[in-house]
Design a protein around this motif. Structure first.
Motif, PDB file in Angstrom:
ATOM      1  N   GLN A  46      66.977  -3.264  66.126  1.00  0.00           N
ATOM      2  CA  GLN A  46      67.416  -2.898  67.469  1.00  0.00           C
ATOM      3  C   GLN A  46      68.928  -2.867  67.601  1.00  0.00           C
ATOM      4  O   GLN A  46      69.460  -2.316  68.548  1.00  0.00           O
ATOM      5  CB  GLN A  46      66.823  -3.886  68.473  1.00  0.00           C
ATOM      6  N   GLU A  47      69.641  -3.425  66.620  1.00  0.00           N
ATOM      7  CA  GLU A  47      71.098  -3.444  66.661  1.00  0.00           C
ATOM      8  C   GLU A  47      71.727  -2.478  65.662  1.00  0.00           C
ATOM      9  O   GLU A  47      72.934  -2.417  65.538  1.00  0.00           O
ATOM     10  CB  GLU A  47      71.599  -4.867  66.371  1.00  0.00           C
ATOM     11  N   SER A  48      70.899  -1.676  64.952  1.00  0.00           N
ATOM     12  CA  SER A  48      71.448  -0.853  63.875  1.00  0.00           C
ATOM     13  C   SER A  48      71.244   0.647  64.088  1.00  0.00           C
ATOM     14  O   SER A  48      71.352   1.421  63.157  1.00  0.00           O
ATOM     15  CB  SER A  48      70.813  -1.265  62.539  1.00  0.00           C
ATOM     16  N   GLY A  49      70.953   1.065  65.305  1.00  0.00           N
ATOM     17  CA  GLY A  49      70.804   2.484  65.575  1.00  0.00           C
ATOM     18  C   GLY A  49      69.415   2.996  65.278  1.00  0.00           C
ATOM     19  O   GLY A  49      68.434   2.264  65.353  1.00  0.00           O
ATOM     20  N   SER A  50      69.331   4.267  64.935  1.00  0.00           N
ATOM     21  CA  SER A  50      68.037   4.914  64.748  1.00  0.00           C
ATOM     22  C   SER A  50      67.231   4.268  63.637  1.00  0.00           C
ATOM     23  O   SER A  50      67.754   3.937  62.570  1.00  0.00           O
ATOM     24  CB  SER A  50      68.246   6.393  64.418  1.00  0.00           C
ATOM     25  N   ALA A  51      65.936   4.094  63.892  1.00  0.00           N
ATOM     26  CA  ALA A  51      65.024   3.584  62.873  1.00  0.00           C
ATOM     27  C   ALA A  51      64.334   4.734  62.148  1.00  0.00           C
ATOM     28  O   ALA A  51      63.435   4.506  61.345  1.00  0.00           O
ATOM     29  CB  ALA A  51      63.986   2.662  63.519  1.00  0.00           C
ATOM     30  N   PHE A  52      64.739   5.974  62.418  1.00  0.00           N
ATOM     31  CA  PHE A  52      64.131   7.146  61.796  1.00  0.00           C
ATOM     32  C   PHE A  52      64.405   7.129  60.302  1.00  0.00           C
ATOM     33  O   PHE A  52      65.550   6.967  59.864  1.00  0.00           O
ATOM     34  CB  PHE A  52      64.709   8.413  62.430  1.00  0.00           C
ATOM     35  N   ARG A  53      63.364   7.282  59.484  1.00  0.00           N
ATOM     36  CA  ARG A  53      63.483   7.230  58.026  1.00  0.00           C
ATOM     37  C   ARG A  53      62.863   8.496  57.431  1.00  0.00           C
ATOM     38  O   ARG A  53      61.698   8.514  57.064  1.00  0.00           O
ATOM     39  CB  ARG A  53      62.794   5.978  57.472  1.00  0.00           C
ATOM     40  N   PRO A  54      63.644   9.571  57.348  1.00  0.00           N
ATOM     41  CA  PRO A  54      63.076  10.859  56.917  1.00  0.00           C
ATOM     42  C   PRO A  54      62.485  10.834  55.516  1.00  0.00           C
ATOM     43  O   PRO A  54      61.465  11.487  55.270  1.00  0.00           O
ATOM     44  CB  PRO A  54      64.264  11.818  57.013  1.00  0.00           C
ATOM     45  N   ALA A  55      63.083  10.106  54.576  1.00  0.00           N
ATOM     46  CA  ALA A  55      62.545  10.083  53.213  1.00  0.00           C
ATOM     47  C   ALA A  55      61.169   9.429  53.181  1.00  0.00           C
ATOM     48  O   ALA A  55      60.228   9.942  52.570  1.00  0.00           O
ATOM     49  CB  ALA A  55      63.510   9.343  52.284  1.00  0.00           C
ATOM     50  N   ARG A  56      61.047   8.301  53.851  1.00  0.00           N
ATOM     51  CA  ARG A  56      59.762   7.599  53.885  1.00  0.00           C
ATOM     52  C   ARG A  56      58.706   8.435  54.618  1.00  0.00           C
ATOM     53  O   ARG A  56      57.559   8.515  54.179  1.00  0.00           O
ATOM     54  CB  ARG A  56      59.946   6.243  54.566  1.00  0.00           C
ATOM     55  N   GLU A  57      59.080   9.067  55.710  1.00  0.00           N
ATOM     56  CA  GLU A  57      58.116   9.846  56.465  1.00  0.00           C
ATOM     57  C   GLU A  57      57.618  11.050  55.667  1.00  0.00           C
ATOM     58  O   GLU A  57      56.425  11.368  55.674  1.00  0.00           O
ATOM     59  CB  GLU A  57      58.724  10.288  57.790  1.00  0.00           C
ATOM     60  N   ALA A  58      58.528  11.742  54.994  1.00  0.00           N
ATOM     61  CA  ALA A  58      58.120  12.896  54.193  1.00  0.00           C
ATOM     62  C   ALA A  58      57.165  12.457  53.088  1.00  0.00           C
ATOM     63  O   ALA A  58      56.159  13.133  52.811  1.00  0.00           O
ATOM     64  CB  ALA A  58      59.354  13.579  53.591  1.00  0.00           C
ATOM     65  N   ASP A  59      57.447  11.325  52.462  1.00  0.00           N
ATOM     66  CA  ASP A  59      56.563  10.819  51.409  1.00  0.00           C
ATOM     67  C   ASP A  59      55.190  10.456  51.968  1.00  0.00           C
ATOM     68  O   ASP A  59      54.152  10.765  51.363  1.00  0.00           O
ATOM     69  CB  ASP A  59      57.211   9.602  50.747  1.00  0.00           C
ATOM     70  N   MET A  60      55.162   9.822  53.138  1.00  0.00           N
ATOM     71  CA  MET A  60      53.899   9.456  53.767  1.00  0.00           C
ATOM     72  C   MET A  60      53.069  10.699  54.085  1.00  0.00           C
ATOM     73  O   MET A  60      51.848  10.727  53.853  1.00  0.00           O
ATOM     74  CB  MET A  60      54.151   8.660  55.043  1.00  0.00           C
ATOM     75  N   MET A  61      53.703  11.750  54.605  1.00  0.00           N
ATOM     76  CA  MET A  61      52.967  12.943  54.975  1.00  0.00           C
ATOM     77  C   MET A  61      52.434  13.675  53.741  1.00  0.00           C
ATOM     78  O   MET A  61      51.316  14.224  53.758  1.00  0.00           O
ATOM     79  CB  MET A  61      53.846  13.883  55.805  1.00  0.00           C
ATOM     80  N   ARG A  62      53.185  13.684  52.670  1.00  0.00           N
ATOM     81  CA  ARG A  62      52.709  14.316  51.444  1.00  0.00           C
ATOM     82  C   ARG A  62      51.482  13.592  50.903  1.00  0.00           C
ATOM     83  O   ARG A  62      50.496  14.217  50.495  1.00  0.00           O
ATOM     84  CB  ARG A  62      53.823  14.322  50.394  1.00  0.00           C
ATOM     85  N   ARG A  63      51.550  12.270  50.877  1.00  0.00           N
ATOM     86  CA  ARG A  63      50.412  11.495  50.389  1.00  0.00           C
ATOM     87  C   ARG A  63      49.196  11.687  51.292  1.00  0.00           C
ATOM     88  O   ARG A  63      48.053  11.716  50.812  1.00  0.00           O
ATOM     89  CB  ARG A  63      50.786  10.016  50.278  1.00  0.00           C
ATOM     90  N   LEU A  64      49.433  11.821  52.588  1.00  0.00           N
ATOM     91  CA  LEU A  64      48.343  12.055  53.528  1.00  0.00           C
ATOM     92  C   LEU A  64      47.599  13.345  53.193  1.00  0.00           C
ATOM     93  O   LEU A  64      46.364  13.382  53.137  1.00  0.00           O
ATOM     94  CB  LEU A  64      48.906  12.119  54.949  1.00  0.00           C
ATOM     95  N   VAL A  65      48.346  14.414  52.963  1.00  0.00           N
ATOM     96  CA  VAL A  65      47.733  15.707  52.656  1.00  0.00           C
ATOM     97  C   VAL A  65      46.996  15.652  51.320  1.00  0.00           C
ATOM     98  O   VAL A  65      45.884  16.187  51.170  1.00  0.00           O
ATOM     99  CB  VAL A  65      48.803  16.815  52.635  1.00  0.00           C
ATOM    100  N   GLN A  66      47.591  14.995  50.341  1.00  0.00           N
ATOM    101  CA  GLN A  66      47.001  14.958  49.008  1.00  0.00           C
ATOM    102  C   GLN A  66      45.671  14.210  48.973  1.00  0.00           C
ATOM    103  O   GLN A  66      44.780  14.563  48.200  1.00  0.00           O
ATOM    104  CB  GLN A  66      48.001  14.330  48.027  1.00  0.00           C
ATOM    105  N   ARG A  67      45.529  13.192  49.811  1.00  0.00           N
ATOM    106  CA  ARG A  67      44.288  12.424  49.782  1.00  0.00           C
ATOM    107  C   ARG A  67      43.261  12.916  50.817  1.00  0.00           C
ATOM    108  O   ARG A  67      42.132  12.453  50.830  1.00  0.00           O
ATOM    109  CB  ARG A  67      44.557  10.941  50.010  1.00  0.00           C
ATOM    110  N   HIS A  68      43.643  13.863  51.668  1.00  0.00           N
ATOM    111  CA  HIS A  68      42.741  14.306  52.729  1.00  0.00           C
ATOM    112  C   HIS A  68      41.563  15.092  52.163  1.00  0.00           C
ATOM    113  O   HIS A  68      41.697  15.854  51.204  1.00  0.00           O
ATOM    114  CB  HIS A  68      43.501  15.181  53.728  1.00  0.00           C
ATOM    115  N   ARG A  69      40.406  14.905  52.758  1.00  0.00           N
ATOM    116  CA  ARG A  69      39.200  15.612  52.340  1.00  0.00           C
ATOM    117  C   ARG A  69      38.208  15.597  53.505  1.00  0.00           C
ATOM    118  O   ARG A  69      38.418  14.939  54.506  1.00  0.00           O
ATOM    119  CB  ARG A  69      38.573  14.943  51.106  1.00  0.00           C
ATOM    120  N   GLY A  70      37.118  16.311  53.339  1.00  0.00           N
ATOM    121  CA  GLY A  70      36.071  16.286  54.348  1.00  0.00           C
ATOM    122  C   GLY A  70      36.277  17.318  55.437  1.00  0.00           C
ATOM    123  O   GLY A  70      37.142  18.193  55.360  1.00  0.00           O
ATOM    124  N   ASN A  71      35.467  17.198  56.506  1.00  0.00           N
ATOM    125  CA  ASN A  71      35.459  18.226  57.552  1.00  0.00           C
ATOM    126  C   ASN A  71      36.398  17.938  58.713  1.00  0.00           C
ATOM    127  O   ASN A  71      36.481  18.724  59.650  1.00  0.00           O
ATOM    128  CB  ASN A  71      34.032  18.413  58.083  1.00  0.00           C
TER     129      ASN A  71
END
Length: 282
Positions: A46-71
């Motif tokens: 809360q004292e260090s500005g934005s908590a936005f972490r683009p590298a971590r988020e991009a990695d999370m979204m890639r892993r999400l797509v790679q493991r996704h399956r089903g309907n």
């Protein structure tokens, strides 16, 4: 992996299973919130500005797509995860999303709500320059600007050239596909810690004189380019997105096409565009 379903389940059995899963999902979200509380205490976010972490988020979204399956539609899963990520980021360090509506109110709002949900405040602007100014004056807000030239916008990215200025830290959508419900390409402008940035794709501000059709073709062959007239040099102001380390090659190609490069400045970076193949081409 999920366990094989029991045989001969009744409708009541199936509904109990759904209720059990819903409750487990809710408990996991509550547990995630408790971890965020400890993260805040540990990192003093809360004292260090934005908590936005683009590298971590991009990695999370890639892993999400790679493991996704089903309907279950990928759109639903991506949206749920984006809202979870953005909401918990907001809990760590509150921020607002400033959005340039000059390319279309509905399209930009779709992008903002899909990627950041409804908890994060949405602040509309009419023009990219206004968004950059608002983000520059904030502690950790985000700015959303169309990743293409819009009428009358001018080279808004030159305001990012200064060392103390915010930078382009992401490009939305994180996961691209032909039928994406929030498909408008958008740059995210903010301040982010150097170790939180993704540097796979660099974004450069370039000023060129002698801009011509040959120069356009030369640049487009090597990079994604947004170009607007630059009256100062009777040429063009360029926003060039290209693979890390490729700026010299673009500059050389422009010179060979008859354009002269007046200045270059790194104004941000983002993850490589992750594209989901169209159905039937996987």
């Amino acid at each position: 992996m999920p366990k094989p379903p029991p045989q001969n389940q009744t409708l009541a059995d199936l509904r109990r299973d759904i209720d059990r899963i819903d409750e487990a999902m809710h408990e996991l979200l509550l547990e995630r919130g408790q971890i965020i509380d400890r993260l805040i205490a540990t990192k003093k976010t809360q004292e260090s500005g934005s908590a936005f972490r683009p590298a971590r988020e991009a990695d999370m979204m890639r892993r999400l797509v790679q493991r996704h399956r089903g309907n279950l539609p990928l759109d639903t899963v991506e949206s749920i995860w984006r809202v979870i990520i953005s909401t918990f980021t907001y809990v760590q360090a509150p921020f607002a999303v400033h959005a340039d509506l000059s390319a279309g109110d509905a399209l930009m709002r779709d992008s903002a709500r899909f990627h950041f949900g409804f908890t994060v405040p949405f602040v509309p602007h009419m023009g990219a320059a206004s968004v950059v100014e608002a983000v520059s004056e904030s502690k950790g807000d985000l700015g959303l600007i169309p990743a293409f030239a819009t009428a009358g916008a001018g080279p808004w990215w030159t305001a990012l050239e200064f060392e103390s200025a915010p930078k382009i830290i992401a490009r939305l959508p994180f996961v691209e596909r032909a039928d994406h419900p929030a498909a408008m390409p958008v740059f995210v402008v903010s301040r982010a810690a150097a170790d939180a940035m993704v540097t796979e794709t660099e974004v450069w501000s370039m000023r060129a004189a002698g801009w011509s059709a040959a120069a356009v073709n030369a640049a487009a062959a090597l990079a994604d380019v947004v170009a607007v007239p630059d009256r100062a040099f009777d040429g063009a102001a360029l926003l060039v997105s290209l693979e890390r380390g490729g700026a010299d090659a673009v500059a050389e190609a422009l010179r060979k096409a008859g354009a002269s490069i007046r200045s270059t400045a790194l104004v941000g970076s983002h993850a490589t565009r992750y594209t989901v193949p169209a159905r039937g081409k996987e």
